[in-house]
Design an enzyme around this catalytic site. Structure first.
Site, PDB file in Angstrom:
ATOM      1  N   LYS A 184       0.853  -1.298   0.000  1.00 39.15           N
ATOM      2  CA  LYS A 184      -0.116  -0.025   0.011  1.00 39.15           C
ATOM      3  C   LYS A 184       0.730   1.171  -0.069  1.00 39.15           C
ATOM      4  O   LYS A 184       1.558   1.720   0.993  1.00 39.15           O
ATOM      5  CB  LYS A 184      -1.035  -0.085   1.200  1.00 39.15           C
ATOM      6  CG  LYS A 184      -1.975   1.219   0.870  1.00 39.15           C
ATOM      7  CD  LYS A 184      -2.470   1.703   2.182  1.00 39.15           C
ATOM      8  CE  LYS A 184      -1.596   2.894   2.672  1.00 39.15           C
ATOM      9  NZ  LYS A 184      -1.406   4.038   1.651  1.00 39.15           N
ATOM     10  N   ALA A 186       1.933   5.475  -0.564  1.00 41.13           N
ATOM     11  CA  ALA A 186       1.150   6.644  -0.108  1.00 41.13           C
ATOM     12  C   ALA A 186       0.308   7.138  -1.289  1.00 41.13           C
ATOM     13  O   ALA A 186       0.563   7.072  -2.164  1.00 41.13           O
ATOM     14  CB  ALA A 186       2.485   7.664   0.309  1.00 41.13           C
ATOM     15  N   GLU A 260      10.024   1.338  10.227  1.00 47.14           N
ATOM     16  CA  GLU A 260      11.207   2.621   9.985  1.00 47.14           C
ATOM     17  C   GLU A 260      10.373   3.513   9.937  1.00 47.14           C
ATOM     18  O   GLU A 260       9.503   3.994   9.292  1.00 47.14           O
ATOM     19  CB  GLU A 260      11.338   2.233   8.439  1.00 47.14           C
ATOM     20  CG  GLU A 260      12.264   1.022   8.103  1.00 47.14           C
ATOM     21  CD  GLU A 260      13.598   0.985   8.873  1.00 47.14           C
ATOM     22  OE1 GLU A 260      14.104   2.028   9.059  1.00 47.14           O
ATOM     23  OE2 GLU A 260      14.340  -0.159   8.862  1.00 47.14           O
ATOM     24  N   CYS A 294      13.967  10.856   6.046  1.00 47.90           N
ATOM     25  CA  CYS A 294      13.790  10.794   7.473  1.00 47.90           C
ATOM     26  C   CYS A 294      15.157  10.732   8.136  1.00 47.90           C
ATOM     27  O   CYS A 294      15.374  10.811   9.205  1.00 47.90           O
ATOM     28  CB  CYS A 294      13.413   9.085   7.497  1.00 47.90           C
ATOM     29  SG  CYS A 294      14.068   8.109   6.697  1.00 47.90           S
ATOM     30  N   GLU A 391      10.401  16.893  13.388  1.00 49.06           N
ATOM     31  CA  GLU A 391      10.814  16.764  12.105  1.00 49.06           C
ATOM     32  C   GLU A 391      10.507  17.972  11.406  1.00 49.06           C
ATOM     33  O   GLU A 391       9.313  18.158  11.014  1.00 49.06           O
ATOM     34  CB  GLU A 391      10.042  15.298  11.466  1.00 49.06           C
ATOM     35  CG  GLU A 391      10.994  14.181  11.612  1.00 49.06           C
ATOM     36  CD  GLU A 391      10.726  12.979  10.718  1.00 49.06           C
ATOM     37  OE1 GLU A 391       9.410  12.624  10.914  1.00 49.06           O
ATOM     38  OE2 GLU A 391      11.185  12.418  10.259  1.00 49.06           O
TER      39      GLU A 391
END
Ligand code: NAP
Length: 487
Positions: A184, A186, A260, A294, A391
């Site tokens: 799946k 995004a 992750e 990330c 973040e």
């Protein structure tokens, strides 16, 4: 302009797909608009899977499971190798597609395609080297024999920031291990995943081994798959918040999870660092994907003796970057993924400025079409500002001044995240000692880029569970089976 018109001359229309890919067949449908972040306009529309579609995808993965598990490792390996070769042959089309739907600059997209394809090559090689054990117990009572078996059907959920690489980093080891999967991707970047599925079919991946679906209902669709007893693995890449939700959901059926998650990487520059090397590394660690990574350096801790020279160098380099549409050849910094992402960056920068920070370049969103935020350097940032905790996921480099090594390590570890960290020093002993004290799964020592399919990628603390890539990545999709043997 239609998507087909837009990609003609750029990308291969044969790679374009908008339907669900289940059991080796395409199921047409619409319902999920895909935006072009460079203009804010509509690029395409892809199918919106229901819970029933998701269960059909699990049925297809289940129907293919026994055959794929029994397929010799050499054959699985050769299929993955062909998929790598097809991605390489279509590298430019895939790169343009990624630039169009994600907005990243073409050089970044080309880098992503090469990185993504490499997971198929690496796991084509690892498929034939699955380890086992055969040894006597310490007491001599019997023999321990350990085999590794495919864990079962795996649900793979990926984010938008690396639409190709986050998929291949999961599909490669899963298929090499002998698992069938439901991917799946995004909703913002589904076209790359569907293009990859087309190439997979061409490479010889049997029907049902890889299924791909997009949905506007990721919660119910994923929960339905996780509560199906045939699903035994969830491999998720995305935010820590959604990761926590999925861990709770997976606990109901005790599904094995690899996670992750988010990062908040410190980038430490000691006084004795090679300034030019540190600036080169800072630009890669901050600006790959325009900061939407990330592993992106989120906090620059720079020792007082080198601080001003570093800020001057970084400001010059950031201000010189050419901003523009991702797929335009001259662009070095593309748009953010959504307007919401720009608003979040704007909030973090405005909060920091209100608390005493100063922008040496950038500092305000760009007006006009598309979702653009300019490369920005902030100095005099309070260490407790929100921008040091969250973040940023954008092209903003907050720089903090420090005095002692202990202070740098303390500040760097003052976060719930532990994915990546960077250290620059000419003294390798000092850099490695800092690395030992830093709470991170991955260290860049005098390097601004650590991602490599041959290395274990992953974080500690709330950045995740498990590792992708490297020699251990395949074991995330396998269960050890122990035989106690007398003979
Ligand atoms: P996100 O919002 O967590 O979404 C990631 C994926 O989860 C998407 O496919 C999303 O689908 C899906 N999702 C959302 N809600 C869900 C639910 N309730 N159940 C099941 N799936 C759900 O993250 P993102 O904004 O796409 O990506 C950015 C984040 O990913 C950052 O935090 C970044 O650090 C992290 N990331 C980590 C790594 C790593 O290796 N550690 C790599 C890349 C990115 P929809 O798109 O349909 O909402």
């Amino acid at each position: 302009m239609t998507f087909q018109a837009k990609i003609s001359g750029y990308a291969d229309p044969a790679l374009h797909a908008e339907g669900l890919y289940i059991g080796g067949a395409w199921h047409a449908g619409g319902g999920i608009p895909v935006a072009d972040p460079s203009t804010g306009g509509r690029l395409a529309e892809v199918a919106d899977a229901s819970v029933a579609d998701a269960i059909r995808a699990v049925d297809a993965a289940d129907a293919a499971a026994a055959g794929w598990r029994a397929t010799p490792a050499r054959t699985r390996s050769e299929i993955l190798r062909r998929w790598f070769e097809l991605m390489t042959a279509h590298a430019e089309e895939l790169a343009v597609l990624i630039s169009l739907e994600n907005g990243k600059a073409l050089p970044d997209a080309r880098g992503e395609v090469a990185y993504a394809a490499e997971f198929f090559r690496w796991y084509a090689e690892e498929a034939t080297r699955i380890p086992g054990e055969f040894r006597r117990t310490p007491s001599g009572s019997h023999t321990i024999l350990v085999d590794h078996e495919p864990i079962g059907i795996a649900v793979l959920i990926t984010p938008w920031n690396f639409p190709a690489a986050m998929a291949t980093r999961k599909i490669g080891p899963a298929l090499a291990a002998g698992c069938t999967v439901v991917l799946k991707p995004a909703s913002e970047t589904p076209l790359t995943a569907y293009a990859m599925a087309r190439l997979g079919a061409e490479a010889g991946v049997p029907a049902g081994v890889v299924n791909v679906l997009t949905t506007t209902k990721p919660g119910p669709v994923t929960n339905a798959m996780l509560s199906d007893p045939r699903v035994r693995k969830l491999s998720f890449t995305g935010s820590t918040g959604i990761g926590r939700t999925l861990l709770a959901e997976a606990s109901k059926t005790v599904v094995s999870c690899s996670m992750e998650l988010g990062g908040n990487a410190p980038f430490i520059v000691f006084d004795d660092a090679d300034l030019e090397a540190a600036l080169d590394g800072a630009m890669i660690a901050k600006m790959r994907n325009a900061g939407e990574a990330c592993t992106a350096a989120n906090r620059f801790y720079v020792q007082e003796g080198i601080h001003d020279a570093f800020v001057a160098g970084l400001t010059g380099r950031m201000a010189a970057l050419r901003i523009g549409p991702g797929a335009a050849p001259q662009t070095q910094c593309g748009p953010m993924i959504t307007r919401k992402a720009v608003e979040k960056i704007d909030r973090l920068v405005s909060d920091a400025v209100a608390a005493g920070a100063r922008a040496t370049t950038g500092g305000k969103p760009l007006s006009g079409d598309g979702f653009f935020y300019p490369p920005t350097v902030l100095v005099d940032v309070p260490v407790d500002a929100a921008i040091a905790r969250e973040e940023i996921f954008g092209p903003v480099a907050p720089v903090y001044r420090f005095r002692t090594d202990d202070e740098a390590i303390r500040l760097a570890n003052d976060t719930e995240y532990g994915l990546a960290a960077y250290v620059y020093s000419r003294d390798l002993k000092r850099a490695l000692q800092a690395g030992k004290r830093l709470e991170a799964g991955m260290l860049g020592i005098n390097r601004g880029l650590m991602s490599d399919p041959a290395a274990p990628f992953g974080g500690v603390k709330q950045s995740g569970l498990g590792r992708e890539g490297g020699v251990t990545g395949i074991l995330e999709f396998m269960e050890p089976k122990y035989y106690a043997v007398d003979y």
